[in-house]
Design a protein around this motif. Structure first.
Motif, PDB file in Angstrom:
ATOM      1  N   ASN A 195       0.944  -1.266  -0.109  1.00 46.74           N
ATOM      2  CA  ASN A 195       0.193   0.147  -0.072  1.00 46.74           C
ATOM      3  C   ASN A 195       1.081   1.235  -0.084  1.00 46.74           C
ATOM      4  O   ASN A 195       1.588   1.527   0.959  1.00 46.74           O
ATOM      5  CB  ASN A 195      -0.852   0.164   1.246  1.00 46.74           C
TER       6      ASN A 195
ATOM      7  N   THR B 243      -5.741   1.910   2.309  1.00 44.13           N
ATOM      8  CA  THR B 243      -5.186   0.664   2.906  1.00 44.13           C
ATOM      9  C   THR B 243      -5.821  -0.094   3.649  1.00 44.13           C
ATOM     10  O   THR B 243      -5.715  -1.384   3.540  1.00 44.13           O
ATOM     11  CB  THR B 243      -4.124   1.451   4.048  1.00 44.13           C
TER      12      THR B 243
ATOM     13  N   SER C 291      -6.195  -4.180   1.952  1.00 51.17           N
ATOM     14  CA  SER C 291      -5.787  -5.087   3.003  1.00 51.17           C
ATOM     15  C   SER C 291      -7.011  -6.215   3.343  1.00 51.17           C
ATOM     16  O   SER C 291      -6.999  -7.302   3.257  1.00 51.17           O
ATOM     17  CB  SER C 291      -5.462  -4.463   4.238  1.00 51.17           C
ATOM     18  N   LYS C 292      -8.170  -5.435   3.164  1.00 53.44           N
ATOM     19  CA  LYS C 292      -9.611  -6.495   3.573  1.00 53.44           C
ATOM     20  C   LYS C 292      -9.751  -7.028   2.250  1.00 53.44           C
ATOM     21  O   LYS C 292     -10.039  -8.369   2.240  1.00 53.44           O
ATOM     22  CB  LYS C 292     -10.624  -5.326   3.696  1.00 53.44           C
TER      23      LYS C 292
ATOM     24  N   TRP D 108      -7.363  -9.949   2.147  1.00 50.67           N
ATOM     25  CA  TRP D 108      -7.303 -10.619   3.287  1.00 50.67           C
ATOM     26  C   TRP D 108      -7.846 -12.342   3.136  1.00 50.67           C
ATOM     27  O   TRP D 108      -7.174 -13.370   3.417  1.00 50.67           O
ATOM     28  CB  TRP D 108      -8.105 -10.309   4.522  1.00 50.67           C
TER      29      TRP D 108
ATOM     30  N   ILE E  48       1.795  -7.833   3.489  1.00 50.85           N
ATOM     31  CA  ILE E  48       1.165  -6.645   3.340  1.00 50.85           C
ATOM     32  C   ILE E  48       2.452  -5.628   3.813  1.00 50.85           C
ATOM     33  O   ILE E  48       2.742  -5.841   5.057  1.00 50.85           O
ATOM     34  CB  ILE E  48      -0.059  -6.527   3.986  1.00 50.85           C
TER      35      ILE E  48
ATOM     36  N   ASN F 215       2.794  -1.733   4.508  1.00 54.40           N
ATOM     37  CA  ASN F 215       1.876  -0.510   4.455  1.00 54.40           C
ATOM     38  C   ASN F 215       3.071   0.493   4.792  1.00 54.40           C
ATOM     39  O   ASN F 215       4.092   0.367   5.073  1.00 54.40           O
ATOM     40  CB  ASN F 215       0.989  -0.242   5.668  1.00 54.40           C
TER      41      ASN F 215
ATOM     42  N   SER G 270      -2.016  -1.449  11.033  1.00 54.22           N
ATOM     43  CA  SER G 270      -1.104  -2.210  10.708  1.00 54.22           C
ATOM     44  C   SER G 270      -0.584  -3.447  11.969  1.00 54.22           C
ATOM     45  O   SER G 270      -0.378  -4.497  11.748  1.00 54.22           O
ATOM     46  CB  SER G 270       0.086  -1.827  10.018  1.00 54.22           C
TER      47      SER G 270
ATOM     48  N   VAL H 115       2.668  -8.378   8.170  1.00 53.89           N
ATOM     49  CA  VAL H 115       2.218  -7.010   8.308  1.00 53.89           C
ATOM     50  C   VAL H 115       3.107  -6.340   8.470  1.00 53.89           C
ATOM     51  O   VAL H 115       3.584  -6.437   9.906  1.00 53.89           O
ATOM     52  CB  VAL H 115       1.174  -6.872   8.548  1.00 53.89           C
TER      53      VAL H 115
END
Ligand SMILES: CCCCCCCCCCCCCC(=O)CC(=O)SCCNC(=O)CCNC(=O)[C@H](O)C(C)(C)COP(=O)(O)OP(=O)(O)OC[C@H]1O[C@@H](n2cnc3c(N)ncnc32)[C@H](O)[C@@H]1OP(=O)(O)O
Ligand SMILES: NC(=O)C1=CN([C@@H]2O[C@H](COP(=O)(O)OP(=O)(O)OC[C@H]3O[C@@H](n4cnc5c(N)ncnc54)[C@H](O)[C@@H]3O)[C@@H](O)[C@H]2O)C=CC1
Length: 900
Positions: A403, A432, A436-437, A440, A451, A453, A480, A494
């Motif tokens: 991201n 973000t 991420s969702k 997932w 991930i 960020n 995060s 992450v």
């Protein structure tokens, strides 16, 4: 005693003051002369509905007590400015703003909807922005203002089920840090608090006996002190609960510098120096810092450029080959660089950018072959799923998400417009969340995913003119940390980077001189590639997830929280004046500080500090008075029964004290070793009892008397900066006869602690038997073995002999430190085993053990023993869990009356 801190003539606005923390603030301010605006929407904990009753009741209570207050029922995020208007209209000014209003929509990230995410961010973070923004002009013109943003441990460290809340709460920290910088010259102090207190928010997640300690009134004194006109503290963060008050600050490792040349500054070069990046030890080129701004990158790059080519180490990064990586905002700048580097390592790349990803795709495909990269022009804010779909349609999978997309809408806070606030939050934070969702479920299904960020040093430290950007970037950090927690058991890693590079974006922030060293984006990407690699997880000394790294110009460092020693008030009623008097303790970073890495660890450490403060109200001088009752209680704690009257009935002709009772005066005296002074970053919650040795200096321990134990540190050793080993020697004397009756050596392993050179003790005299190695001759059948059942309540009984650590009784605290249930005391397992050996082999004069695993009350133990002359080597196995729990263990039989 300090003069009473008055708030006469001050106007205080408290949002969400209809209950919980806000209510106690309102009552306290009013009692000290303030005129109070009691705002509360009066909705449910989840934020639905509204009701004026909550605010009205608080106002009535204030008025009944002779104070001045007015109610306001507006929603902080929908029309927060009207709350400030109420203050101006009713009282003509606003001096203090407490951003307190909040809701919860706790749910696992896998199930969290965009609405559940947005609603919590809106109330907490945007609510805090709206109120601060509306109050700002008044505070500036009156050259006085005090603002408190209410963060949370969940924001600082992450907390399962609170990805939304963690984002919002850490975003408030980034907002506060920026406002503190912008408000400094107008005497506007802005601070954040991360409290833990009893309220409707916590009443369902903490057990009653913990909640009992967490009165909301214990949060008030710090808030009053920080907002008093005489207090000059600003741009600071405080953790508080149950009477503990501590300050948090950033701690940045000295890190490692690398020659910033694209040929040898590679993920491999970083991997082989990973320990140096994360060891928080001073280096010749840089020191561990406690900063409120970004590193001196010019200094670091100047040193980096003088280095020889970087060592590539022995590990080749191959795990990126054929992996599919999505990079948002990759049409230029950092994202473009990341895309090129991933392609260089064999990955397939989705180059997303709302503008022009095509040239980057063309460049990659020319370099690495057609089809290596594809473009995607979807908007990260509104089309997250489509970006993922581009990857799965073309490459059939997704393995890594970076991201990176971002915009700036920099503006001094006084002039910042709502649309600038929302635009930046949407592109940075909400995208973000959305991306991420979207990945997932894919990562969950394949049980792996990475991930990365992108936060910013503006988000970590705040930055003038970037209230929106700092809030959004700080929120990404809080977010995060929580999804790293929730991803752990799904194989999802992450991490977060705070880059420093010259791009179209940063040219608007950093001056020509600051960027004159040409901080190329390609000096950031190697770390991003490494954070997406399996090799890092394999070769780093511990799992790398939920971490924050600052990177640029050939330097990489890690940034974490550090909490001060703190101050604990044991008073029932704590006044702000007490905080003022003990401010040096609240802000003391010279003593035993800790680096909390989770909400549980932080909360546990706070409660241990509180417990220690309360228990040390009665100073522990190592004196231990006991009677036959204590001996019987100890014996019962080892599982002795009324069938064994010699252990449980003081009038039995053979009544006796078991030899292992010698550990009890030791237990009582461990506090006198003051381990928190012997090591840095001592956290009682991270302490493990490693080994125990004792020697009986009298044929039989007396069944009553007064003993005094004197403790002395024998060894204080650093374990790679990640832990400390402390060995204490404990001499126990009979105060009447002055005779030495027992000697103990206890070894303690403190995870997370470290011992600077000057504190290390290496030359203490150890007992020979204590340091002798006794390996169980497992190839030989034991000449004695016995199975012993412990009972479910054994820890509950044994603890009455003096070890009240809640870990042995409290399921919540046991879970907080990752045990499924309370554990049996190691010294109890020692005693149970020693009793069996005593009964089989007769009296012994020395014993030593190493504790190798935990036992749960109710487990069945097996003691195996091998007699070798006067020494009996033994091992205790937990048969229920099938693990060895006591090893490297032996007794030395007494010369007199051995049974065998
Ligand atoms: C003082 C000493 C004690 C130390 C402990 C301190 C903890 C307190 C932290 C408070 C910090 C913040 C304080 C504050 O600012 C005010 C507040 O916010 S108070 C409220 C704090 N909220 C929480 O702590 C969240 C509590 N958890 C929950 O409410 C539920 O667990 C949750 C709502 C998250 C459940 O969500 P849901 O989607 O319904 O999940 P499921 O139940 O379906 O389970 C899905 C999946 O996740 C696993 N799981 C659920 N909860 C947890 C958990 N807490 N830890 C680990 N795993 C969890 C569950 O087992 C399922 O796993 P599968 O493998 O998928 O089956
Ligand atoms: N209780 C705790 O341990 C902790 C609480 N916090 C924070 O402290 C603050 C106060 O929380 P508590 O008193 O514990 O909870 P609470 O739920 O009792 O108080 C929050 C209040 O905010 C009000 N509110 C919610 N949405 C609003 C809106 N849109 N506009 C105006 N008012 C609104 C609610 O009606 C409620 O009265 C919250 O920000 C919470 O996140 C942070 C860390 C720990």
């Amino acid at each position: 005693m300090s003069e009473k801190l008055s708030f006469n003539n001050r106007v205080v606005v408290i949002t969400g003051a209809g209950g919980g923390l806000g209510k106690v603030y309102a009552l306290a301010y009013a009692s000290r002369g303030a005129r109070v605006v009691v705002n509360d929407l009066g909705g449910t904990l989840g934020g639905s509905g509204h009701n004026s009753r909550a605010a009205d009741l608080v106002v009535n209570e204030i008025k009944k007590a002779g104070g001045l207050a007015v109610a306001n029922y507006d929603s902080v995020n929908e029309n927060g400015e009207r709350i400030i208007e109420t203050a101006i209209k009713e009282f003509g000014r606003v001096d203090v703003l407490i951003n307190n209003a909040g809701i919860l929509r706790d749910v696992s990230f896998a199930k969290m909807t965009e609405r559940e995410f947005a609603s919590v961010v809106d109330v907490h973070l945007t609510g805090g922005y709206k109120l601060s923004r509306a109050a700002w002009p008044y505070m500036r013109s009156q050259k006085f203002g005090r603002i408190i943003n209410t963060a949370s441990p969940a924001g600082l460290f992450g907390n399962f089920g609170q990805a939304n809340y963690s984002a919002a709460k850490m975003g408030l920290v980034g907002l506060a840090e920026t406002l503190a910088k912008e408000g400094a010259k107008y005497n506007i102090n802005v601070n954040s608090i991360a409290p833990l207190a009893r309220s409707r928010m916590t009443e369902n997640v903490l057990p009653p006996h913990i909640l009992k300690q967490l009165g909301p009134e214990k949060i008030v004194p710090l808030v009053l002190y920080l907002t008093h006109e005489s207090t000059k503290v600003s741009n600071s963060i405080f953790e508080l609960a149950a009477g503990f008050f501590g300050q948090l600050r950033w701690e940045r490792s000295s890190g490692q510098i690398f020659k910033p040349d694209p040929k040898t500054y590679t993920p491999e070069s970083i991997l082989c120096k990973w320990k140096d990046i994360t060891d928080f030890k001073d280096k010749p080129f840089n020191k561990t810092q406690h900063p409120d701004q970004l590193s001196d990158y010019n200094d670091l790059i100047a040193k980096a450029k003088k280095l020889p080519s970087n060592d590539q180490g022995l590990v080749k990064i191959n795990s990126l080959r054929d992996k599919v990586v999505i990079i948002t905002g990759a049409g230029g700048g950092l994202g473009k660089s990341h895309a090129l580097w991933f392609a260089r390592y064999g990955a397939k790349v989705v180059v997303n950018d709302i503008k022009n990803p095509f040239s980057v795709v063309e460049e990659i495909n020319k370099l690495y072959g057609e089809g290596t990269a594809i473009s995607d022009t979807h908007d990260v804010v509104t089309e997250a799923q489509s970006i993922i779909d581009t990857a799965t349609e073309k490459f059939k999978r997704v393995d890594i998400l970076v991201n990176n997309a971002g915009i700036l809408r920099d503006r001094s806070f006084l002039k910042m417009k709502d649309e600038e606030w929302f635009a930046v939050l949407k592109v940075h934070l909400f995208s973000t969340f959305a991306l991420s969702k979207a990945v997932w479920p894919i990562f969950t299904k394949q049980k792996s995913g990475f991930i990365i960020n992108t936060t910013s040093t503006s988000g970590i430290y705040g930055n003038f003119g970037q209230a929106n950007y700092a809030a959004a970037k700080a929120a990404i950090l809080g977010f995060s940390r929580t999804i790293a927690l929730e991803g752990a058991k799904r194989g999802i890693i992450v991490n977060v980077i705070a880059p420093h590079a010259e791009t179209a974006m940063t040219k608007t922030i950093f001056s020509e001189t600051e960027l004159s060293n040409h901080f190329d984006a390609s000096q950031v990407s190697p770390l991003v590639v490494l954070l997406a690699s399996e090799e890092l997880q394999r070769y780093a000394s511990k799992k790398v997830t939920g971490q924050l790294f600052e990177v640029g110009g050939g330097w990489c460092g890690q940034t974490r929280w550090q909490r001060s020693t703190g101050y604990v008030s044991v008073k029932e009623t704590i006044e702000p004046e007490e905080i003022e008097e003990n401010w040096n303790h609240v802000t003391d970073f010279g003593g035993s500080t800790i680096n909390p890495s989770s909400t549980e660890e932080s909360s546990m450490a706070i409660l241990q500090s509180v417990q220690k403060a309360h228990s040390s109200k009665e100073p522990n001088d190592g004196v231990f008075k006991y009677t036959t009752k204590d001996c019987i209680l100890y014996n019962l704690g080892l599982g002795c029964t009324s069938k064994e009257l010699k252990y449980t009935y003081e009038n039995d002709p053979n009544f006796q004290v078991l030899p292992s009772f010698a550990v009890i005066p030791f237990m009582q005296a461990t506090a006198t070793l003051s381990m928190d002074n012997l090591v840095d970053n001592f956290n009682y919650a991270m302490l493990l009892h490693g080994e125990q040795y004792f020697k009986l200096c009298t044929p039989k321990l007396p069944s009553n008397g007064t003993l005094k134990t004197v403790a002395k540190p024998l060894q204080v050793l650093d374990k790679n900066g990640r832990a400390a080993l402390v060995v204490g020697g404990f001499e126990t004397y009979d105060t009447k006869t002055k005779k030495l009756i027992a000697y103990n050596e206890g070894s303690f392993f403190i995870r997370g602690a470290h011992v600077p050179q000057k504190k290390q003790i290496t030359d203490g005299d150890r007992a020979k038997f204590a340091i002798q190695r006794f390996d169980a001759p497992s190839e030989k059948a034991p000449d004695f073995e016995i199975e012993i059942s412990t009972n479910k309540d054994q820890a509950a009984l044994y603890r009455l002999s003096g070890d009240f650590n809640p870990l042995h009784i409290d399921p919540t605290l046991a879970k907080a430190v990752k045990f499924p249930a309370p554990i049996l005391h190691g010294l109890c397992t020692l005693g149970v085993s020693a009793k069996a050996l005593f009964e089989h082999y007769g009296p012994y004069e020395e014993l030593k053990v190493r504790f190798t695993n935990v036992v749960f009350p109710g487990d069945t133990l097996k003691v195996k023993a091998w007699k070798q002359g006067e020494v009996v080597i033994f091992q205790t196995i937990d048969m229920t869990k099938n693990v060895v729990v006591l090893d490297n263990a032996a007794i030395k039989l007494s010369q007199a009356k051995s049974k065998l």
